[in-house]
Design a protein around this motif. Structure first.
Motif, short mmCIF file in Angstrom:
data_model
loop_
_atom_site.label_atom_id
_atom_site.label_comp_id
_atom_site.label_asym_id
_atom_site.label_seq_id
_atom_site.Cartn_x
_atom_site.Cartn_y
_atom_site.Cartn_z
N LEU A 226 -7.28 58.75 -6.76
CA LEU A 226 -8.35 59.45 -6.06
C LEU A 226 -7.93 60.89 -5.80
N ASP A 227 -8.76 61.84 -6.20
CA ASP A 227 -8.46 63.26 -6.03
C ASP A 227 -8.45 63.60 -4.54
N ARG A 228 -7.30 64.06 -4.04
CA ARG A 228 -7.20 64.36 -2.61
C ARG A 228 -8.02 65.57 -2.20
N ARG A 229 -8.38 66.42 -3.15
CA ARG A 229 -9.27 67.54 -2.83
C ARG A 229 -10.63 67.01 -2.37
N LEU A 230 -11.05 65.90 -2.96
CA LEU A 230 -12.29 65.26 -2.52
C LEU A 230 -12.14 64.74 -1.09
N LEU B 170 -19.71 79.47 9.81
CA LEU B 170 -19.19 79.96 8.53
C LEU B 170 -17.72 80.36 8.66
N GLY B 171 -16.91 79.91 7.73
CA GLY B 171 -15.51 80.29 7.74
C GLY B 171 -14.60 79.28 8.40
N ASP B 172 -15.18 78.33 9.16
CA ASP B 172 -14.34 77.27 9.72
C ASP B 172 -13.76 76.47 8.57
N ALA B 173 -14.63 76.07 7.63
CA ALA B 173 -14.15 75.52 6.36
C ALA B 173 -13.66 76.69 5.52
N GLY B 174 -12.51 76.55 4.91
CA GLY B 174 -12.01 77.61 4.04
C GLY B 174 -11.11 78.61 4.71
N SER B 175 -10.88 78.47 6.02
CA SER B 175 -9.93 79.37 6.69
C SER B 175 -8.54 78.74 6.68
N PRO B 176 -7.52 79.47 6.25
CA PRO B 176 -6.16 78.92 6.25
C PRO B 176 -5.67 78.57 7.65
N ALA B 177 -6.27 79.18 8.69
CA ALA B 177 -5.80 78.99 10.06
C ALA B 177 -6.69 78.07 10.88
N SER B 178 -7.69 77.42 10.27
CA SER B 178 -8.61 76.56 11.01
C SER B 178 -8.06 75.14 11.09
N ASP B 179 -8.22 74.51 12.26
CA ASP B 179 -7.76 73.12 12.37
C ASP B 179 -8.62 72.18 11.53
N SER B 180 -9.80 72.64 11.10
CA SER B 180 -10.64 71.82 10.23
C SER B 180 -10.10 71.76 8.81
N THR B 181 -9.20 72.66 8.45
CA THR B 181 -8.50 72.58 7.16
C THR B 181 -7.04 72.15 7.35
N LEU B 182 -6.44 72.57 8.46
CA LEU B 182 -5.04 72.20 8.72
C LEU B 182 -4.91 70.71 8.98
N GLY B 183 -5.91 70.12 9.67
CA GLY B 183 -5.86 68.69 9.95
C GLY B 183 -5.83 67.84 8.70
N PRO B 184 -6.80 68.02 7.78
CA PRO B 184 -6.75 67.26 6.52
C PRO B 184 -5.45 67.47 5.74
N THR B 185 -4.96 68.71 5.69
CA THR B 185 -3.71 68.96 4.96
C THR B 185 -2.55 68.21 5.60
N ALA B 186 -2.51 68.19 6.93
CA ALA B 186 -1.42 67.50 7.62
C ALA B 186 -1.35 66.03 7.25
N GLY B 187 -2.51 65.39 7.05
CA GLY B 187 -2.51 63.99 6.67
C GLY B 187 -2.27 63.76 5.19
N VAL C 123 -8.02 74.54 1.37
CA VAL C 123 -8.72 75.77 1.77
C VAL C 123 -9.74 76.21 0.71
N VAL C 124 -9.29 76.35 -0.53
CA VAL C 124 -10.18 76.83 -1.60
C VAL C 124 -11.32 75.84 -1.86
N PRO C 125 -11.05 74.53 -2.01
CA PRO C 125 -12.16 73.59 -2.23
C PRO C 125 -13.19 73.59 -1.10
N THR C 126 -12.73 73.62 0.15
CA THR C 126 -13.68 73.59 1.27
C THR C 126 -14.43 74.91 1.39
N PHE C 127 -13.78 76.02 1.05
CA PHE C 127 -14.49 77.31 1.07
C PHE C 127 -15.64 77.30 0.07
N ILE C 128 -15.36 76.86 -1.14
CA ILE C 128 -16.38 76.87 -2.20
C ILE C 128 -17.52 75.91 -1.88
#
Length: 439
Positions: free
Chosen positions: A141-145, A386-403, A417-422
């Motif tokens: 399963l693609d983790r970007r998904l 806007l920008g909450d998804a796709g920000s390198p410093a947002s907990d909405s992207t940091l949280g998924p990466t941490a897991g 970051v890039v997939p959620t931004f797009i």
């Protein structure tokens, strides 16, 4: 040139070039401060002043990491992984596809619930996601998904449903700041105002699921005994202790409004139950804190970056310059307000902090351009989200990466970051603009 624009651009470019996010934030903050004429000493002073703002969140995530390790030691991770693996069995085709969809729905429901039903935000990720990495690897399963699914669940509920974190964002921040700007919001339906932008988020999620990441992606299989692996090292007592610890942690977090105390009390339950031996406590605690160290340091650095941006005074300049360009064009006004919101949130990493900054100028401007109260709420709310998804410093992207990066196979920038931004910022821009023109 506007110092905020340059600082955010430097931070994003360096991050995309695989420079560590913490370094990118520091370099961007220093560049922004110098361009604004603050001088190196004032810039560093502002940066250091802002560091304290991220300390509480960083400590919370560190303790959650220790709690997650304790849970994995109890065997709950193994039970969960094995249950899913048993469903997969040796089946091919439809059997595996069914489990894939069940897994995606599980993560989506958990993420949505963490914002409204049980408002614990990203605290569930280090508890739920790592045990499933082994299963995801088996299914390829693609983790970007998965990152897109989690980020959707972390953002869309608070920007559309006025309960939990949504109650804070929509009522206490968005409507309050719009009303402060002179708009009568009495009887106004905030859900109606944010419905079209929320549909944009949903479209982005569907594109990610059915088009962008529908193909399989190969990951190195996690060895038995590592994070996310499945083994038989568990017993009923440890599973019961894990259940009690999770309940205690969640209740404490809600009651005391503190992730720190919730994670700490949950860890204490494991110690008292004997799942974590007293002599192992220090090593286990350290291991968990190491796993979450990156997210903590990024949040601390992001707070320093945000403080420098505020001290430059160029956020106000950016907003003012947008106003001068807009003139009497409603269409141009709507898109520029959304773009400014995107830029500010990408740098600060917080939608909740962006709305008060932009509302003071954008609300009077929107009134002058003739936007309806519903459209004004939509513009300001979407510009903030806007920008909450796709920000390198947002907990909405940091949280998924941490897991998802517990085994080192998920890159924060290119896989989250890039997939959620797009998939989320681009639809939000389009649907937010359309909503502003239609409402």
């Amino acid at each position: 040139m506007n110092a905020v624009v340059i600082a955010v651009a430097i931070m994003l470019v360096l991050s995309l070039l695989r420079v560590h996010v913490v370094v990118s934030l520091i370099v961007g903050a220093v560049a922004g401060g110098l361009l604004a004429g603050m001088g190196i000493e004032s810039t560093l002073a502002a940066f250091q002043k802002g560091l304290g703002g991220g300390a509480t969140v960083a400590l919370s995530y560190a303790l959650l990491g220790a709690f997650a390790v304790a849970i994995s030691k109890s065997g709950v991770a193994n039970v969960l992984a094995e249950k899913v693996l048993n469903m997969i069995g040796q089946q091919e085709g439809k059997g595996t596809e069914l489990v894939k969809w069940m897994l995606i729905m599980l993560l989506l429901v958990a993420a949505i619930s963490s914002q409204n039903i049980l408002p614990i935000h990203i605290a569930f990720i280090p508890l739920l996601v790592p045990p499933l990495l082994y299963v995801m690897g088996r299914m390829q399963l693609d983790r970007r998904l998965v990152a897109c699914v989690l980020t959707f669940g972390l953002i869309t509920p608070y920007m559309f449903l006025p309960v939990g974190f949504g109650g804070i964002f929509l009522k206490e921040i968005l409507l309050a700041n719009v009303a402060k700007g002179g708009v009568d919001v009495t009887g106004l339906s905030v859900m109606q105002a944010m419905m079209i932008p929320a549909l944009g988020m949903l479209c982005g999620l569907l594109v990610a699921i059915f088009i962008s990441y529908r193909k399989k992606r190969i990951y190195q299989t996690v060895d038995t005994g590592q994070v996310g692996s499945a083994s038989n090292d568990y017993n009923p007592k440890s599973l019961l202790a894990a259940g009690v610890a999770v309940v205690v942690a969640f209740v404490a977090q809600l009651w005391l409004n503190s992730m720190i105390m919730g994670a700490l009390l949950g860890f204490v339950v494991f110690s008292l139950a004997g799942v974590v031996r007293w002599k192992e406590t220090e090593g286990l605690f350290t291991e968990g804190m190491k796993m979450m160290a990156m997210i903590g340091f990024i949040m601390i650095a992001a707070s320093g970056f945000a403080e420098v941006m505020r001290e430059t005074g160029h956020i106000q300049t950016l907003v003012d310059s947008s106003v001068s360009v807009i003139g009497d064009s409603k269409a141009l006004g709507a898109i520029l307000m959304l773009l400014v919101g995107l830029l500010i949130t990408l740098g600060i990493g917080s939608s909740f902090s962006t709305v008060p900054i932009i509302a003071a100028i954008f609300v009077p401007l929107a009134l002058q351009l003739g936007f309806s109260p519903l459209a004004i709420v939509c513009i300001v709310g979407t510009a903030g989200a806007l920008g909450d998804a796709g920000s390198p410093a947002s907990d909405s992207t940091l949280g998924p990466t941490a897991g998802l990066n517990m085994d080192g196979q998920h890159n924060h920038i290119w896989d989250t970051v890039v997939p959620t931004f797009i998939h989320y910022n681009l639809p939000l821009l389009a649907f937010g603009w359309a909503a502003a023109m239609l409402l």
